[in-house]
Design a protein around this motif. Sequence first.
Motif, short mmCIF file in Angstrom:
data_model
loop_
_atom_site.label_atom_id
_atom_site.label_comp_id
_atom_site.label_asym_id
_atom_site.label_seq_id
_atom_site.Cartn_x
_atom_site.Cartn_y
_atom_site.Cartn_z
N LEU A 277 -8.18 -4.05 -7.15
CA LEU A 277 -8.68 -2.71 -7.47
C LEU A 277 -8.54 -2.44 -8.97
O LEU A 277 -9.45 -1.90 -9.61
CB LEU A 277 -7.87 -1.69 -6.68
CG LEU A 277 -8.39 -0.27 -6.70
CD1 LEU A 277 -9.66 -0.17 -5.88
CD2 LEU A 277 -7.34 0.68 -6.14
N LYS B 157 0.87 -1.17 0.00
CA LYS B 157 0.00 0.00 0.00
C LYS B 157 0.91 1.23 0.00
O LYS B 157 1.23 1.79 1.05
CB LYS B 157 -0.87 -0.03 1.26
CG LYS B 157 -1.96 0.99 1.30
CD LYS B 157 -2.77 0.77 2.57
CE LYS B 157 -3.51 2.00 3.01
NZ LYS B 157 -4.41 2.56 2.06
N ASN C 29 -0.83 7.02 -6.09
CA ASN C 29 -1.10 5.64 -5.67
C ASN C 29 -0.07 4.74 -6.36
O ASN C 29 -0.37 4.03 -7.31
CB ASN C 29 -2.52 5.23 -6.06
CG ASN C 29 -3.52 5.95 -5.21
OD1 ASN C 29 -3.43 5.92 -3.98
ND2 ASN C 29 -4.46 6.62 -5.84
N PHE C 30 1.15 4.78 -5.84
CA PHE C 30 2.25 4.09 -6.51
C PHE C 30 2.04 2.58 -6.54
O PHE C 30 2.41 1.91 -7.48
CB PHE C 30 3.58 4.42 -5.82
CG PHE C 30 3.80 5.89 -5.69
CD1 PHE C 30 4.31 6.62 -6.75
CD2 PHE C 30 3.47 6.54 -4.53
CE1 PHE C 30 4.49 7.98 -6.65
CE2 PHE C 30 3.66 7.92 -4.41
CZ PHE C 30 4.16 8.63 -5.47
N THR D 21 -0.87 0.90 -6.67
CA THR D 21 -1.83 0.56 -7.72
C THR D 21 -1.18 0.71 -9.09
O THR D 21 -1.38 -0.12 -9.98
CB THR D 21 -3.05 1.50 -7.62
OG1 THR D 21 -3.40 1.62 -6.26
CG2 THR D 21 -4.21 0.97 -8.41
#
Lengths: 438, 323
Positions: B79, B57, B288-289, B291
Amino acid sequence: MRRTRAAAVTAVTVSMLAAATACGGGSATEGGSNKSPKEITYWASNQGPDIAADQATLGPELKKFEEQTGIKVKLEVVPWSDLLNRILAATASGQGPDVLNIGNTWSSSLQATGALLPWDAKNFDAIGGKDRFVDSAIGSAGAAGKDPAAVPLYSMSYALYYNKKMFQEAGIEKPPATWDEMVTIGQKLSKDGKWALGAEGANLSNNIHQAFVFSQQHGASFFDASGKPTFDTAENVDAVKQYVDLMAKDRIIAPGNAEYDKNQSLQDFANGKTAMVLWQSAASSFKTHGMKEGDWGTAPVPVPAGGTPGTGKNVNSMVAGINMAVFKNTDNIDGSLKFVKFMTGDEEQKLLNKTYGSIPPVKAAQSDPAFANEDLTVLRNTLSTSAAPLPQVPEESQFETAVGTAVKELFADAAAGRAVTTESVKAKLTKAQQQMQK
Amino acid sequence: MTSATAGRVRRTTARVRRTGRLRRAALPYLLLLPALLFELLIHLVPMVMGIVMSFRKLTQFFIRDWSSAPWSGLDNYSLAVDIDKPVGEALLNSFFTTCLFTLLSVALCWFLGTATAVFMQETFRGRGLLRGLFLIPYALPGYAAVITWAFMFQRDNGLVNHVIHDQLGLGGAQHTFWLLGDNSFWALLTVSVWKGWPFAFLIVMAALQNIPKDLYEAAALDGAGIWQQIRRITLPSVGAVNQVLILVLFLWTFNDFNTPFVLFGKSAPVAADLISIHIYQSSFVTWNFGTGSAMSVLLLLFLLLVTAVYLFFTTRGRKEADA
């Protein structure tokens, strides 16, 4: 011959290995150290018309600092569009400048990375104390309840700039004070290939600034008290729709502005193609585009009908500005603090803010008569009475992109003649909200 | 020379020869070593890091020390592929846009390149000059060329609308938007083909130089027309080159980042939201590295699969043809 070749191969291999191990290094001393006391690196954001202008402005000041302290400042002026990425890369690698400028709306996002030196009482004391700065400017330097992540350097606010000649020709005496007046006056001005208001439909930051003000005027907010996004509430939908409708329904913004993102609207204003722009500290840009002082007038950004600029629903600007931060792992903590003290000193504040057409966030510098002309009086009054800081949440930079993109797409719809409805606005804002990942 | 001295000399020479042989045997590996190390550093290490990141995360809270980011298991992947939510839906949309875009761009580049190369086989006055001109888009620095296109596509002051609307009188009085909305796809395709076809032209032209002239002469004697010559001689002769050419064009176009980035900036219109820019936005603009890394890994797997299938079929086809 062979031996030379073997030696060369070994040399390359060794240097490669050295490079590889060096990549893994980089110690992050908390609070910085004083390993190289005679030099600091400074990333300045591009404030003037171009990078050369900034170098010309800052160069002599840095020389002055060097003469006073013996500390050499290596200056790099970073274009606005690159700045956030450069800071991120520096944060990730630990290899950054000692001192840098940041956009004040990013303060909380960058604070959350933990890379910036917190401005606790001790650090503030080193630069003359927190009380020297205007409260609203300190409010946009980090999350509430935490030590600020930066120190205010230049303050700006939005104003309504209008072309006096175009107003005269259309027989309009004074600039609109409310949005209703803006639409009535705007429709009088929008004809014969000329338009009333300029916008930067494809510029995400600008979209956010406008959406934020409209949201405030609708009594809404993009984040609730716990920091959760509330982009698609009915009030926010109305707010964003009201802004985009200036093009879609009221037809006082040229459809072509939907693709503007490089300040083209300022050029249109200077060329007499649009009569008004909502902008922050635009005077120096107008001058570079060939306008003379007195060609344009400055007024507060309109507020809802019946109101006068103030707090609550009559907020008419974000607290705009540039802050100065110190990288936590600097090799010259004392020098960095001295440099921030120098840049935020009364004299430098007067000089630099005069050059850039901004307002000093330092109280003592504001009293200089140079900041009392029409332009700056409007900006200063706005800052002190009717401006609010953008949400100081760690997700601020994501919010700028997500909602900024939604507004950009809505402008694209409006420009292409597609209907902009409450539903389509809500759909875009809902999508933007779901893109925010916790 | 005494026999003892002669023996010493013989022994020494043998030793020198032996070490020489050893050195010669080791040399290629030694020479390869730097390249191998570079490969490891430049490709493998970041790739492994990217894969590790995709299971974490990784947001702005952890970029200073990404290894401290908490593990998130397959969250980033779920996701990215959950098409009922905006993130997955947008990724899928971007994936389809990229596929269509790549298909059209590669087909057009290949067709234009091949057609021009075939016609340029004829000798005529000014051929060299024309060849040089054709290569200009390939030789120009990408950024400068694309930003020029971005100016030309501007709605109000751009050359494209000026020619279409003002000079040719097509498309009505209202100028068209090229960098916004659905048209942005066609604008992007135009620039991509303009940039890509000279490479196809160059490669096919080089391949054509290798076809013996007598093949054409013999075919002409047998009464084969120009189309038959192209179909029976030219195309089969450049088959192997074409396979590589199309694969390279496919990979370049699918991953092209510069063209959409310079044309549209960091958030492209939905119609032209190519996957490379989409991943960039997910990683570096919305921070959001994790993702973004997961999306990159998925993209890598897809490209590996396509390449493998493509190579399998094309090499099998060629082996059958050779047999």
